[in-house]
Design an enzyme around this catalytic site. Structure first.
Site, PDB file in Angstrom:
ATOM      1  CG  ASP A 147      -1.792   1.335   1.778  1.00 55.04           C
ATOM      2  OD1 ASP A 147      -1.385   2.416   0.785  1.00 55.04           O
ATOM      3  OD2 ASP A 147      -2.859   1.082   1.817  1.00 55.04           O
ATOM      4  CB  VAL A 148       1.884   3.452  -2.621  1.00 54.63           C
ATOM      5  CG1 VAL A 148       2.181   2.810  -3.589  1.00 54.63           C
ATOM      6  CG2 VAL A 148       0.754   4.073  -2.650  1.00 54.63           C
ATOM      7  CG  ASN A 164      -0.310   4.196 -12.187  1.00 55.30           C
ATOM      8  OD1 ASN A 164      -1.015   4.741 -13.441  1.00 55.30           O
ATOM      9  ND2 ASN A 164      -0.830   2.992 -11.734  1.00 55.30           N
ATOM     10  CE1 TYR A 179      -7.862  11.125  -9.215  1.00 51.46           C
ATOM     11  CE2 TYR A 179      -8.224  12.938 -10.120  1.00 51.46           C
ATOM     12  CZ  TYR A 179      -7.759  11.129 -10.598  1.00 51.46           C
ATOM     13  OH  TYR A 179      -6.667  10.629 -11.273  1.00 51.46           O
ATOM     14  CE  LYS A 212      -3.951  11.856  -9.793  1.00 52.75           C
ATOM     15  NZ  LYS A 212      -2.615  11.059 -10.145  1.00 52.75           N
TER      16      LYS A 212
END
Ligand code: BGC
Length: 268
Positions: free
Chosen positions: A66-67, A93, A166, A170
């Site tokens: 789990d990054v 990614n 989100y 980003k």
């Protein structure tokens, strides 16, 4: 043209058992790189992708992490570096959405998105940079000591109502990537982003699965087609290769023109 410009290189792709990550992992393998297929759930899918990549004559392995969790990321890098001795390419990614109107968005939804989409990139880039600096440039492999590619989004610059977590993540990726590029340049680590538009994957299924949704989505894409993971995979393979050696600190939009303010084609 060299069809295997990444021959001999070791790559790690986060979130590589579906969608864009899968496309990128396959494209890097086809370009000659050995690939770690990182996943967090559905190991059997990650293993199958690794098997298929291996069939093209390179090495591949599936590693769970789990990054957003430091211990997971450190263990994954230790496993990769132990097995393969180094890392040449990191593709940051892994990403997800937890959509809600801001008045209904829970702190958990906010934190989950920032944790994976932004903190995950930090944890993986830190581990990769340490390993790349330690090993340095090997001219027979690449002109750079390493390459880091962040998978951003058109929502790095296009505001998105109903998705503030989100879009904020980003937007953060944009400045994270550029600051990282500035900092790691003296080590000859090349850092860039690919910012996809609407790519047909599970994350945006509701935007393309019915004819009505599809038609509405196409209104936002001047080039007139929805993207596929291969569109992004090919762009990442090229950006990670020495053909792109002088590209550093850039976000390249691979979006069929989604960032061209398509509504202005009709007036203004
Ligand atoms: C999102 C998708 C969306 C696309 C274009 C991506 O970053 O994850 O859900 O379709 O941007 O809006």
């Amino acid at each position: 043209m060299d069809h295997q410009p990444l021959r001999g290189q070791k790559a790690l792709v986060t979130g590589a058992n579906s969608g864009i990550g899968e496309g990128v992992a396959r494209a890097l393998g086809a370009a000659g790189a050995s690939v770690v297929v990182n996943y967090v759930s559905k190991p059997e899918i990650a293993e199958a992708i690794a098997d298929q990549i291996r069939a093209s004559g390179v090495e591949a392995m599936a590693l769970r992490a789990d990054v957003s969790k430091e211990v997971d990321v450190e263990a994954m890098f230790a496993a990769m570096l132990g097995a393969w001795g180094g890392i040449d390419i990191l593709v940051n990614n892994a990403g997800l959405q937890r959509d809600a109107p801001v008045t209904e968005m829970t702190l958990e939804q906010w934190n989950t998105v920032l944790g994976v989409n932004l903190t995950g990139m930090f944890l993986c880039a830190r581990a990769a940079a340490r390993a790349m600096i330690r090993r340095g440039i090997r001219p027979e492999i690449s002109r750079a000591a390493g390459k880091i590619v962040c998978i951003s989004s058109v929502h790095e610059v296009i505001p998105w109502a109903g998705h503030v977590n989100y879009a904020a993540s980003k937007g953060g990726v944009g400045m994270f990537m550029k600051s990282l590029a500035q900092e790691l340049a003296p080590h000859r680590i090349r850092v860039n982003s690919i910012a996809p538009g609407a790519i047909m994957t599970p994350i945006n299924r509701s935007a393309w699965e019915t004819p009505e949704a599809r038609a509405a989505l196409l209104e936002l894409i001047p080039y007139g087609r929805i993207g596929v993971p291969e569109d992004i995979g090919r762009a990442v393979a090229w950006l990670a290769s020495d053909d792109a050696d002088y590209i550093h600190g850039q976000t390249i939009y691979v979006d069929g023109g989604m960032t061209l303010y398509p509504e202005f084609a009709k007036g203004g």
